[in-house]
Enzyme design. Structure first.
Site, PDB file in Angstrom:
ATOM      1  N   GLU A 161       3.851  58.284  59.234  1.00  0.00           N
ATOM      2  CA  GLU A 161       4.385  58.281  60.598  1.00  0.00           C
ATOM      3  C   GLU A 161       4.803  56.864  60.951  1.00  0.00           C
ATOM      4  O   GLU A 161       4.853  55.988  60.088  1.00  0.00           O
ATOM      5  CB  GLU A 161       3.342  58.838  61.573  1.00  0.00           C
ATOM      6  CG  GLU A 161       2.039  58.059  61.612  1.00  0.00           C
ATOM      7  CD  GLU A 161       1.079  58.596  62.670  1.00  0.00           C
ATOM      8  OE1 GLU A 161       1.520  59.173  63.675  1.00  0.00           O
ATOM      9  OE2 GLU A 161      -0.133  58.407  62.485  1.00  0.00           O
ATOM     10  N   ARG A 214      -8.256  66.161  71.516  1.00  0.00           N
ATOM     11  CA  ARG A 214      -8.032  65.082  70.552  1.00  0.00           C
ATOM     12  C   ARG A 214      -8.881  63.867  70.897  1.00  0.00           C
ATOM     13  O   ARG A 214      -9.409  63.194  70.015  1.00  0.00           O
ATOM     14  CB  ARG A 214      -6.538  64.733  70.515  1.00  0.00           C
ATOM     15  CG  ARG A 214      -6.174  63.832  69.358  1.00  0.00           C
ATOM     16  CD  ARG A 214      -4.676  63.720  69.194  1.00  0.00           C
ATOM     17  NE  ARG A 214      -4.066  63.050  70.320  1.00  0.00           N
ATOM     18  CZ  ARG A 214      -2.734  62.930  70.499  1.00  0.00           C
ATOM     19  NH1 ARG A 214      -1.906  63.441  69.616  1.00  0.00           N
ATOM     20  NH2 ARG A 214      -2.264  62.301  71.548  1.00  0.00           N
ATOM     21  N   LYS A 254      -7.035  58.590  67.758  1.00  0.00           N
ATOM     22  CA  LYS A 254      -6.292  57.620  68.562  1.00  0.00           C
ATOM     23  C   LYS A 254      -7.215  56.454  68.916  1.00  0.00           C
ATOM     24  O   LYS A 254      -7.597  56.254  70.073  1.00  0.00           O
ATOM     25  CB  LYS A 254      -5.732  58.307  69.803  1.00  0.00           C
ATOM     26  CG  LYS A 254      -4.346  57.819  70.166  1.00  0.00           C
ATOM     27  CD  LYS A 254      -3.647  58.786  71.088  1.00  0.00           C
ATOM     28  CE  LYS A 254      -2.541  58.155  71.858  1.00  0.00           C
ATOM     29  NZ  LYS A 254      -1.454  57.575  71.068  1.00  0.00           N
TER      30      LYS A 254
HETATM   31  N1  PLP Z   1       1.395  59.046  66.223  1.00  0.00           N
HETATM   32  C1  PLP Z   1       0.863  57.974  66.802  1.00  0.00           C
HETATM   33  C2  PLP Z   1       0.316  56.902  65.945  1.00  0.00           C
HETATM   34  C3  PLP Z   1       0.823  57.877  68.212  1.00  0.00           C
HETATM   35  O1  PLP Z   1       0.312  56.818  68.820  1.00  0.00           O
HETATM   36  C4  PLP Z   1       1.361  58.936  68.980  1.00  0.00           C
HETATM   37  C5  PLP Z   1       1.308  58.881  70.432  1.00  0.00           C
HETATM   38  O2  PLP Z   1       0.499  59.468  71.053  1.00  0.00           O
HETATM   39  C6  PLP Z   1       1.912  60.030  68.311  1.00  0.00           C
HETATM   40  C7  PLP Z   1       1.915  60.049  66.932  1.00  0.00           C
HETATM   41  C8  PLP Z   1       2.487  61.164  69.078  1.00  0.00           C
HETATM   42  O3  PLP Z   1       1.479  61.995  69.585  1.00  0.00           O
HETATM   43  P1  PLP Z   1       1.714  62.847  70.876  1.00  0.00           P
HETATM   44  O4  PLP Z   1       2.885  63.726  70.604  1.00  0.00           O
HETATM   45  O5  PLP Z   1       0.468  63.639  71.020  1.00  0.00           O
HETATM   46  O6  PLP Z   1       1.943  61.917  72.000  1.00  0.00           O
HETATM   47  C1  COI Z   2       2.132  57.958  73.261  1.00  0.00           C
HETATM   48  O1  COI Z   2       3.166  58.477  72.859  1.00  0.00           O
HETATM   49  O2  COI Z   2       1.489  58.411  74.209  1.00  0.00           O
HETATM   50  C2  COI Z   2       1.594  56.796  72.610  1.00  0.00           C
HETATM   51  O3  COI Z   2       0.450  56.570  72.774  1.00  0.00           O
HETATM   52  C3  COI Z   2       2.477  55.994  71.771  1.00  0.00           C
HETATM   53  C4  COI Z   2       2.356  54.532  72.051  1.00  0.00           C
HETATM   54  C5  COI Z   2       2.682  54.162  73.458  1.00  0.00           C
HETATM   55  C6  COI Z   2       1.046  54.005  71.593  1.00  0.00           C
END
Ligand code: PLP
Ligand code: COI
Length: 339
Positions: free
Chosen positions: A218, A80, A182
């Protein structure tokens, strides 16, 4: 292990001993190294400072029941981040080396991995930014890739108690923009909205799709999960949300471990009143149950209520954390052991 009151940690920064730093210069990455210095020095005109050319990742390391230290699906974070870099015209740090850098950083700070059962985990933050002077609007030439880690407690105050969120009038992403990667800029976009939500007494914002404002996207830092009254897991599909690794893992957990039906599809805001349970999922949030969504004064209350996680959400939570903490067998390749 360090002398830290693990149980009282919130989601904050604690400086640890070592961090990984690699530099991209003259078109190539150097080998990178672990260093002691937590400070970053750069030009006043660095690309990241002027035009926000930066992206990041977030993943965790856990102590398992039987005393191993593991991290969860780091290959997906590496992939990612490579996608984020390509979209932001940044050089990709090779994915295998990326995972190695994460593993080395955990190893170098092993005494900061919280004990099993403490409720805390080690949060790892890999990130990259344009570092040389940039004044015309264009990508930087030189970049720095860093990985630090910090022990953390729960992302939402109160741990796993249901939260109340509101539908936001602000967007966090644009149609055809950067919502699916991200990028730091997405989070800058969300800061005013989250401060405003907190001021109004809400834990988070529900963002709708920026084009039609009819579909659920989201929150600022997590994807949504919904459960229908007959126990189907429904997750919103959109080009402008971050493809959460937790959400993708929960879809597998639901289907393979719990025998649930799973649907990844567009979710219209109008239909959420019919769901039995709602939650937020992400690395930081794990699964946080949502008890209520407020849309300009109109309250949508999920039958699971405001006291506890709904039964399906709880099953998903217990199974996912069971896998991460080594209590349940993980699918092939999900856990990378730190030795
Ligand atoms: N959506 C956003 C905007 C986020 O910052 C995050 C955090 O990483 C997620 C979703 C969840 O992603 P993940 O499950 O890969 O941590
Ligand atoms: C995460 O879940 O890792 C995130 O990045 C969410 C938030 C702390 C930005």
């Amino acid at each position: 292990m360090k002398d830290i009151d693990w149980g009282s940690l919130g989601f904050g920064y604690v400086q640890t001993d070592k961090r990984f730093v690699a530099n991209f210069k003259d078109g190539a990455w150097d080998e990178g190294a672990l260093v002691d210095d937590p400070m970053v020095t750069m030009s006043e005109c660095a690309g990241v400072l002027q035009y926000a050319q930066t992206c990041f990742e977030g993943l965790k390391a856990y102590r398992t029941e039987d005393g191993r230290i593991v991290t969860f699906r780091p290959d997906l974070n590496a992939a990612r981040m490579a996608d984020s870099c390509r979209r932001l015209e940044m050089p990709v740090f090779p994915e295998d080396k990326w995972v190695e850098a994460v593993v080395e950083t955990i190893k170098a700070n092993i005494d900061f991995v919280p004990p099993y059962g403490s409720g805390a985990t080690l949060y790892i933050r890999p990130y990259m930014f344009g570092i040389n002077p940039v004044i015309g609007v264009k990508p930087a030439n030189d970049y720095q890739f860093r990985v630090f880690c910090t022990p953390v407690g729960p992302y939402f105050k109160g741990g796993v108690k249901p939260i109340t969120i509101r539908v936001s009038d602000f967007d966090r992403a644009a149609p055809n923009g950067t919502g699916h990667i991200k990028a730091g800029l997405n989070y800058a976009m969300s800061l005013h909205a989250i401060v405003d939500a907190h001021n109004q007494g809400f834990a988070e914002n529900m963002y709708l799709d920026p084009k039609t404002r009819t579909k659920v996207e989201e929150t600022g830092g997590a994807n949504f999960i919904f459960i229908t009254k007959d126990g189907t897991l429904v997750t919103p599909k959109s080009d402008s949300i971050l493809p959460s690794i937790t959400r993708r893992s929960l879809c597998v957990v639901a289907e393979k471990y719990l025998g649930m039906k799973v649907e990844h599809r567009e979710v219209f805001f109008d239909e959420i009143k019919d769901f039995a349970e709602c939650g937020l999922c992400g690395t930081a949030a794990v699964i946080s149950p949502v008890g209520k969504v407020v849309d300009h004064g109109n309250e949508i209350c999920f039958p699971a209520g405001m006291e506890e996680m709904g039964p399906w959400t709880k099953k998903l939570y217990d199974t996912l954390t069971g896998i991460q903490m080594g209590r349940l067998e993980a699918p092939e390749g999900w856990l990378v052991e730190i030795k």
